[in-house]
Design a protein around this motif. Structure first.
Motif, PDB file in Angstrom:
ATOM      1  N   TRP A  11       0.837  -1.191   0.000  1.00 33.52           N
ATOM      2  CA  TRP A  11       0.000   0.000   0.000  1.00 33.52           C
ATOM      3  C   TRP A  11       0.878   1.250   0.000  1.00 33.52           C
ATOM      4  O   TRP A  11       1.990   1.245   0.533  1.00 33.52           O
ATOM      5  N   GLU A  53      -5.534   1.579  -6.860  1.00 37.29           N
ATOM      6  CA  GLU A  53      -5.893   0.892  -5.613  1.00 37.29           C
ATOM      7  C   GLU A  53      -4.831   1.060  -4.526  1.00 37.29           C
ATOM      8  O   GLU A  53      -5.173   1.290  -3.364  1.00 37.29           O
ATOM      9  N   GLN A  54      -3.559   0.938  -4.890  1.00 35.33           N
ATOM     10  CA  GLN A  54      -2.495   1.049  -3.889  1.00 35.33           C
ATOM     11  C   GLN A  54      -1.558   2.227  -4.176  1.00 35.33           C
ATOM     12  O   GLN A  54      -0.476   2.319  -3.611  1.00 35.33           O
ATOM     13  N   PRO A 103      -2.151  -3.028  -7.979  1.00 37.05           N
ATOM     14  CA  PRO A 103      -2.040  -1.698  -7.361  1.00 37.05           C
ATOM     15  C   PRO A 103      -2.705  -0.581  -8.158  1.00 37.05           C
ATOM     16  O   PRO A 103      -2.928   0.509  -7.634  1.00 37.05           O
TER      17      PRO A 103
END
Length: 262
Positions: free
Chosen positions: A47, A169-170, A122
């Motif tokens: 993350w 997303e990350q 990601p």
């Protein structure tokens, strides 16, 4: 009466599924996951990755040829997604060319418009579904849990289904004070991270926005649609099954209904 209606719809759905167009696939790679095979795992990512880190990781994953576990494959000219319901043997979800073409166009359009930078978890690596509410109530809801593969087959191949991609997303979007980073492209990615694509192979995409969420994560679309959280996963790989165009060159990706393993 409802059961008869369901069966008629199921049969009509299956009737439109023919052999998969070879132009959409890299046939020699469209095989089941091997018993001894290195697959892409969630531990490859973290993350809060920078955009540079995500782009570098995408290139690395692609060149290493890492693939998704329980991925889509072609058998006797037809593409399938395997699914293993809890406590049951593996089932097959038959995929239409229209669904495959739609996802390919989502990828191509997302890259072309700068909505995505990398075809890995990601960034653009998973989807959710928006299913026509009437279709859900009358057709999908009555299907027993043990026949969930039929539900997926109908959802993924229904022309009115929409696919929601939570991109970036990350990707690191906020600073230590939870403020949006002072970077034009990062801000563009933040405000365009909820992509909704149709299922008619047209490449049309919509953007959702959720001002009430710190990372602009949206799950509401239209009152005529029902949100379905468990969609498919995407991963770019030189050994991938499905072909797409990127800056005039052909690349490949895989699809799976199984989340990344740790």
């Amino acid at each position: 009466m409802k059961n008869c209606f369901f069966m008629a719809l199921l049969l009509s759905s299956l009737m439109v599924l023919g052999k998969t167009d070879n132009a959409l696939i890299q046939l020699e790679s469209c095989k089941r996951t091997g018993a001894i095979e290195e697959v892409v795992r969630s531990s490859e990512f973290s993350w809060g990755m920078s955009l540079g880190e995500i782009k570098a990781k995408e290139k690395e994953i692609y060149e290493r040829g890492l693939r998704l576990s329980d991925r889509a494959y072609v058998e006797n000219g037809q593409a399938y997604l395997p699914i293993t319901p809890y406590g049951q043997d593996e089932k097959k979800v038959q995929l239409s060319d229209r669904f495959i073409k739609s996802v390919i166009k989502h990828v191509e359009e997302g890259l072309k418009r700068g909505y995505i930078d990398a075809l890995i978890f990601p960034d653009m690596g998973h989807s959710h579904l928006f299913v026509d509410q009437k279709f859900y109530d009358e057709v999908l809801k009555p299907i027993p849990i043990k026949e969930n593969h039929k539900r997926y087959e109908l959802m993924l191949n229904h022309p009115e289904t929409r696919f929601l991609y939570h991109t970036a997303e990350q990707l690191s979007l906020l600073d230590k004070d939870k403020k949006l980073l002072d970077d034009r492209h990062i801000q563009w990615r933040f405000f365009t991270r909820n992509l909704v694509g149709g299922n008619k192979a047209l490449g049309k995409m919509e953007l959702l926005h959720n001002e009430g969420h710190s990372h602009n994560t949206a799950r509401d679309y239209d009152e005529g649609f029902r949100y379905w959280g468990a969609g498919f996963y995407i991963n770019g790989s030189k050994n991938g099954c499905f072909a797409y165009q990127r800056e005039g060159k052909t690349f490949y990706f895989d699809l799976s209904l199984k989340s990344l393993e740790p």
